[in-house]
Motif scaffolding. Structure first.
Motif, PDB file in Angstrom:
ATOM      1  N   ASN A  73       0.807  -1.212   0.000  1.00  0.00           N
ATOM      2  CA  ASN A  73       0.000   0.000   0.000  1.00  0.00           C
ATOM      3  C   ASN A  73       0.849   1.276   0.000  1.00  0.00           C
ATOM      4  O   ASN A  73       0.316   2.376   0.033  1.00  0.00           O
ATOM      5  N   PHE A  74       2.169   1.119  -0.052  1.00  0.00           N
ATOM      6  CA  PHE A  74       3.044   2.292  -0.067  1.00  0.00           C
ATOM      7  C   PHE A  74       3.017   2.963  -1.440  1.00  0.00           C
ATOM      8  O   PHE A  74       2.724   2.321  -2.454  1.00  0.00           O
ATOM      9  N   PRO A  75       3.328   4.263  -1.502  1.00  0.00           N
ATOM     10  CA  PRO A  75       3.063   5.013  -2.733  1.00  0.00           C
ATOM     11  C   PRO A  75       3.942   4.659  -3.917  1.00  0.00           C
ATOM     12  O   PRO A  75       3.453   4.611  -5.044  1.00  0.00           O
ATOM     13  N   THR A  76       5.229   4.418  -3.719  1.00  0.00           N
ATOM     14  CA  THR A  76       6.098   4.155  -4.857  1.00  0.00           C
ATOM     15  C   THR A  76       5.838   2.764  -5.412  1.00  0.00           C
ATOM     16  O   THR A  76       5.840   1.783  -4.682  1.00  0.00           O
ATOM     17  N   GLY A  77       5.597   2.694  -6.715  1.00  0.00           N
ATOM     18  CA  GLY A  77       5.343   1.406  -7.353  1.00  0.00           C
ATOM     19  C   GLY A  77       3.977   0.826  -7.086  1.00  0.00           C
ATOM     20  O   GLY A  77       3.725  -0.333  -7.434  1.00  0.00           O
ATOM     21  N   TRP A  78       3.067   1.626  -6.480  1.00  0.00           N
ATOM     22  CA  TRP A  78       1.734   1.111  -6.186  1.00  0.00           C
ATOM     23  C   TRP A  78       1.025   0.739  -7.484  1.00  0.00           C
ATOM     24  O   TRP A  78       1.098   1.455  -8.481  1.00  0.00           O
TER      25      TRP A  78
ATOM     26  N   VAL B 109       4.129   6.475   6.980  1.00  0.00           N
ATOM     27  CA  VAL B 109       4.533   7.438   5.957  1.00  0.00           C
ATOM     28  C   VAL B 109       4.559   8.848   6.527  1.00  0.00           C
ATOM     29  O   VAL B 109       5.524   9.605   6.331  1.00  0.00           O
ATOM     30  N   ASP B 110       3.522   9.225   7.254  1.00  0.00           N
ATOM     31  CA  ASP B 110       3.472  10.581   7.823  1.00  0.00           C
ATOM     32  C   ASP B 110       4.622  10.807   8.804  1.00  0.00           C
ATOM     33  O   ASP B 110       5.241  11.878   8.819  1.00  0.00           O
ATOM     34  N   PHE B 111       4.908   9.804   9.628  1.00  0.00           N
ATOM     35  CA  PHE B 111       5.978   9.971  10.618  1.00  0.00           C
ATOM     36  C   PHE B 111       7.332  10.127   9.932  1.00  0.00           C
ATOM     37  O   PHE B 111       8.119  11.018  10.270  1.00  0.00           O
ATOM     38  N   ILE B 112       7.623   9.286   8.955  1.00  0.00           N
ATOM     39  CA  ILE B 112       8.933   9.342   8.309  1.00  0.00           C
ATOM     40  C   ILE B 112       9.086  10.617   7.488  1.00  0.00           C
ATOM     41  O   ILE B 112      10.156  11.248   7.493  1.00  0.00           O
ATOM     42  N   VAL B 113       8.033  11.039   6.814  1.00  0.00           N
ATOM     43  CA  VAL B 113       8.112  12.298   6.065  1.00  0.00           C
ATOM     44  C   VAL B 113       8.334  13.474   7.012  1.00  0.00           C
ATOM     45  O   VAL B 113       9.066  14.414   6.700  1.00  0.00           O
ATOM     46  N   ALA B 114       7.739  13.419   8.191  1.00  0.00           N
ATOM     47  CA  ALA B 114       7.915  14.488   9.176  1.00  0.00           C
ATOM     48  C   ALA B 114       9.262  14.405   9.888  1.00  0.00           C
ATOM     49  O   ALA B 114       9.607  15.303  10.661  1.00  0.00           O
ATOM     50  N   HIS B 115      10.022  13.332   9.643  1.00  0.00           N
ATOM     51  CA  HIS B 115      11.332  13.150  10.265  1.00  0.00           C
ATOM     52  C   HIS B 115      12.375  12.900   9.171  1.00  0.00           C
ATOM     53  O   HIS B 115      12.842  11.763   8.985  1.00  0.00           O
ATOM     54  N   PRO B 116      12.746  13.967   8.451  1.00  0.00           N
ATOM     55  CA  PRO B 116      13.733  13.793   7.382  1.00  0.00           C
ATOM     56  C   PRO B 116      15.111  13.405   7.886  1.00  0.00           C
ATOM     57  O   PRO B 116      16.000  13.100   7.092  1.00  0.00           O
ATOM     58  N   ASN B 117      15.298  13.391   9.214  1.00  0.00           N
ATOM     59  CA  ASN B 117      16.578  12.937   9.781  1.00  0.00           C
ATOM     60  C   ASN B 117      16.770  11.430   9.648  1.00  0.00           C
ATOM     61  O   ASN B 117      17.868  10.928   9.879  1.00  0.00           O
TER      62      ASN B 117
ATOM     63  N   MET C 191      16.885  -3.227  -5.505  1.00  0.00           N
ATOM     64  CA  MET C 191      15.529  -2.744  -5.663  1.00  0.00           C
ATOM     65  C   MET C 191      14.584  -3.915  -5.925  1.00  0.00           C
ATOM     66  O   MET C 191      15.025  -4.968  -6.355  1.00  0.00           O
ATOM     67  N   GLY C 192      13.295  -3.674  -5.664  1.00  0.00           N
ATOM     68  CA  GLY C 192      12.314  -4.703  -5.922  1.00  0.00           C
ATOM     69  C   GLY C 192      11.735  -4.635  -7.315  1.00  0.00           C
ATOM     70  O   GLY C 192      11.156  -5.605  -7.797  1.00  0.00           O
ATOM     71  N   THR C 193      11.881  -3.489  -7.975  1.00  0.00           N
ATOM     72  CA  THR C 193      11.233  -3.288  -9.276  1.00  0.00           C
ATOM     73  C   THR C 193      12.221  -3.105 -10.420  1.00  0.00           C
ATOM     74  O   THR C 193      11.815  -2.936 -11.555  1.00  0.00           O
TER      75      THR C 193
ATOM     76  N   SER D 179       6.753  -4.793  -4.976  1.00  0.00           N
ATOM     77  CA  SER D 179       6.940  -3.430  -4.470  1.00  0.00           C
ATOM     78  C   SER D 179       6.510  -3.397  -3.012  1.00  0.00           C
ATOM     79  O   SER D 179       5.768  -4.259  -2.546  1.00  0.00           O
ATOM     80  N   GLY D 180       6.996  -2.406  -2.307  1.00  0.00           N
ATOM     81  CA  GLY D 180       6.655  -2.312  -0.894  1.00  0.00           C
ATOM     82  C   GLY D 180       7.424  -1.206  -0.215  1.00  0.00           C
ATOM     83  O   GLY D 180       7.826  -0.227  -0.849  1.00  0.00           O
ATOM     84  N   THR D 181       7.650  -1.382   1.090  1.00  0.00           N
ATOM     85  CA  THR D 181       8.317  -0.347   1.870  1.00  0.00           C
ATOM     86  C   THR D 181       9.670   0.001   1.287  1.00  0.00           C
ATOM     87  O   THR D 181      10.079   1.166   1.261  1.00  0.00           O
ATOM     88  N   GLN D 182      10.408  -1.031   0.807  1.00  0.00           N
ATOM     89  CA  GLN D 182      11.751  -0.785   0.312  1.00  0.00           C
ATOM     90  C   GLN D 182      11.744   0.157  -0.884  1.00  0.00           C
ATOM     91  O   GLN D 182      12.653   0.971  -1.051  1.00  0.00           O
ATOM     92  N   ASP D 183      10.721   0.073  -1.714  1.00  0.00           N
ATOM     93  CA  ASP D 183      10.649   0.955  -2.872  1.00  0.00           C
ATOM     94  C   ASP D 183      10.400   2.389  -2.443  1.00  0.00           C
ATOM     95  O   ASP D 183      10.973   3.325  -3.002  1.00  0.00           O
ATOM     96  N   TRP D 184       9.529   2.545  -1.441  1.00  0.00           N
ATOM     97  CA  TRP D 184       9.208   3.906  -1.020  1.00  0.00           C
ATOM     98  C   TRP D 184      10.395   4.573  -0.330  1.00  0.00           C
ATOM     99  O   TRP D 184      10.792   5.678  -0.689  1.00  0.00           O
ATOM    100  N   LEU D 185      11.001   3.933   0.644  1.00  0.00           N
ATOM    101  CA  LEU D 185      12.070   4.578   1.393  1.00  0.00           C
ATOM    102  C   LEU D 185      13.302   4.841   0.541  1.00  0.00           C
ATOM    103  O   LEU D 185      13.941   5.880   0.676  1.00  0.00           O
ATOM    104  N   TYR D 186      13.643   3.911  -0.325  1.00  0.00           N
ATOM    105  CA  TYR D 186      14.814   4.160  -1.166  1.00  0.00           C
ATOM    106  C   TYR D 186      14.451   4.899  -2.450  1.00  0.00           C
ATOM    107  O   TYR D 186      14.975   5.971  -2.731  1.00  0.00           O
ATOM    108  N   GLU D 187      13.539   4.351  -3.239  1.00  0.00           N
ATOM    109  CA  GLU D 187      13.264   4.945  -4.547  1.00  0.00           C
ATOM    110  C   GLU D 187      12.636   6.328  -4.433  1.00  0.00           C
ATOM    111  O   GLU D 187      12.921   7.218  -5.232  1.00  0.00           O
ATOM    112  N   HIS D 188      11.780   6.534  -3.455  1.00  0.00           N
ATOM    113  CA  HIS D 188      11.081   7.796  -3.314  1.00  0.00           C
ATOM    114  C   HIS D 188      11.881   8.796  -2.482  1.00  0.00           C
ATOM    115  O   HIS D 188      12.064   9.949  -2.867  1.00  0.00           O
TER     116      HIS D 188
END
Length: 573
Positions: A230-235, A258-266, A284-286, A331-340
């Motif tokens: 359900n993560f945005p990248t590669g959905w 997603v909201d927490f990680i975006v709010a914590h760019p550290n 990568m998964g894709t 696709s999944g979390t790995q695509d969003w955190l790295y690819e996005h």
């Protein structure tokens, strides 16, 4: 004030939500300077999704430091993933301040960086898996894609009330399975062209609706979501990606993360714990390795090899080595955190019963499609000798409400396949703290080099602030982050006292973006013919000209999204 004592959790136990919540807050009560607990959102059924924030608050706020994230239990029955996060939390708080090698590393880590741990991203699904009569769904308990109960077919569930979901076997001359000649407890496939023997039809344990005495279809779980899709990248939509949800980040559990990680760019690096296979998966998964940014691939391989060395788990590519089907991509979390976002990310599939039983050289996913019967016999021997025979349950007669007399037994996949048996859980998750700590200590870290004040005459001063990245990784973490424009260079600010006409900024901007800072990871060996021409690319200098009376104090700030912040002040004299 008397502090509470450090909890002594049981790592052979899977905690239900209320007990898990109490345990996390017990850690915060016992170590208020190191641990805080925050709800980052509510699950579909309204349970809090907890994140433990671990850092030494006396050396700065969590958001002012580079950070590492780990989560677990996004999939309902993958409960050991939650244990892995809890175990790391325990090692961090008990190791801090200790004089051992591990203690010194942990102290350095929590003094200079932040760890965010989300032990259970999917509390509803885990609660269902831990029920007295469990069901083992993929993820969320929300019904999807339809809300209706099935009107026919077999629903997988615990029929005989023993707290396990096993297999039902029924004698059938057209069945696909037979008893193993070497050990009749095992059911093995019929050979091509084989006939004339005693054969069985195998069904998942469950109940049937509208059974006509002939046809059986196994229903999909009415809770058909896979939160990891359900993560945005590669959905992709349901016809391409089963369980992905109606649209990206539609599910509250995923949105909370997603909201927490975006709010914590550290957050510059992360691991998501799953079960099972006993393997470290890198992006990568894709796309294939040939399509990755070479510098990022080199970084991934370096840290993955370190993970393999420290944990004993092999580290492999999702694309090349871990596909459910050769024509499908995952696709999944790995695509969003790295690819996005361009953060480093790994999936760890905890636990391998195959390897525990002495099976070697097997292909991760392909093994489940086909493997020699010798592997099953090794697993059965492991069950007998190391699990008191509980990994493979003896077949027992049971009068099924629709099928009549059947036998229920076979592999206990929940308690010995998806998760290790209780006695092995702690040793399995104990493999990973050293690797996580090493990743976190490699994150970029912005540090103050020096400040300078020079009088230019006439109450005019030149102020300089020099900072450096003391970390191994560059402040931007990956080339993907630069490509996606998700990180800025160092942002410098000067803060002049307000409301005083005699104080003004003469030269420079009150806030401006400086360069990206490299880390101390070497890019070539000492034997390379071309020299490294960026020998101070880890440093940056800001300069301003200020008009102010002597003795004025001026605050200065430098911040890099993933390397933290530096705050200091100078006095004009």
């Amino acid at each position: 004030m008397t502090l509470a004592s450090t909890p002594t959790p049981r790592f052979d136990t899977f905690y239900k939500h209320d007990a898990l919540s109490r345990l996390l807050f017990d850690y915060a009560d016992a170590h208020p300077d190191l641990v805080t607990v925050q709800s980052i959102g509510k699950s579909h059924e309204g349970r809090d999704i907890w994140v433990a924030i671990i850092t030494n608050t006396h050396t700065g706020a969590d958001t002012d430091k580079p950070a590492f994230w780990a989560d677990g239990n996004i999939h309902a029955a993958e409960l050991t993933a939650s244990t892995a996060c809890l175990y790391y939390l325990h090692r961090l708080v008990t190791g801090y301040g200790q004089s051992t090698d591990e203690g010194r590393e942990i102290t350095q880590l929590l003094d200079t960086r932040t760890v965010y741990l989300c032990p259970r991203l999917n509390p509803d699904g885990a609660e269902l898996a831990l029920a007295d009569r469990p069901r083992h769904i993929r993820s969320s308990t929300r019904r999807y894609p339809f809300d209706e109960e099935p009107v026919e077919g077999l629903t997988i569930e615990d029929v005989d009330g023993d707290g396990r979901v096993l297999t039902m076997r029924i004698p059938d001359p057209h069945g696909a399975y037979k008893k193993c000649a070497a050990d009749p407890r095992l059911m093995v496939p019929r050979e091509p062209g084989e006939f004339g023997g005693e054969y069985y039809r195998l069904l998942p344990e469950g109940t049937l609706k509208h059974y006509d005495g002939l046809l059986v279809s196994v229903n999909r779980d009415v809770e058909g979501l896979d939160l990891n899709r359900n993560f945005p990248t590669g959905w992709r939509q349901e016809f391409e990606q089963v369980g992905a949800g109606p649209y990206p980040v539609s599910e509250p559990e995923v949105k909370a993360m997603v909201d927490f990680i975006v709010a914590h760019p550290n957050i510059g690096a992360a691991i998501s714990y799953h079960t099972h296979s006993g393997v470290i998966l890198r992006p990568m998964g894709t796309r294939s390795d040939d399509d990755m940014i070479p510098e990022d691939l080199w970084t991934y391989k370096r840290f993955s090899d370190l993970g393999a060395k420290l944990t004993g788990y092999p580290a492999i590519s999702i694309w090349h080595d871990f596909k459910y089907h050769p024509k499908e991509v995952i696709s999944g979390t790995q695509d969003w955190l790295y690819e996005h976002l361009g953060a480093l990310f790994w999936v760890v599939e905890l636990w391998s019963p195959n390897r525990e039983a002495g099976i070697t050289g097997y292909k991760w996913i392909d093994w489940y499609r086909e493997h020699p019967v010798e592997d099953d016999l090794k697993l059965l021997k492991w069950s007998d000798e190391h699990c008191d025979g509980a990994a493979h349950v003896e077949w027992k007669l049971f009068r099924h409400p629709q099928l009549g007399v059947v036998e229920i037994g076979g592999w206990d996949k929940m308690n010995f396949w998806r998760n290790p048996p209780p006695a092995l859980r702690e040793s399995e998750v104990a493999r990973f703290p050293a690797w996580m700590t090493r990743i976190a200590l490699s994150l970029p870290k912005l540090e103050l080099l020096r400040t300078e004040v020079r009088a230019l005459g006439g109450d005019t001063w030149r102020v300089r602030l020099a900072v450096a990245n003391s970390g191994y990784l560059p402040a931007y973490i990956s080339k993907r982050a630069l490509e996606r424009k998700t990180v800025r260079g160092v942002v410098f600010e000067i803060h002049l006292p307000q409301g005083k006409a005699e104080i003004s900024l003469v030269g420079g901007k009150p806030r401006f973006e400086g360069p990206q800072l490299e880390g101390h990871a070497v890019k070539t060996s000492m034997q390379a013919f071309l020299p490294n021409r960026e020998v101070t690319a880890d440093r940056a200098v800001a300069e301003w000209v200020v008009r102010a009376p002597k003795g004025t104090q001026i605050a200065l700030t430098a911040r890099a999204d993933r390397a933290g912040a530096v705050r200091t002040s100078v006095t004009l004299d």
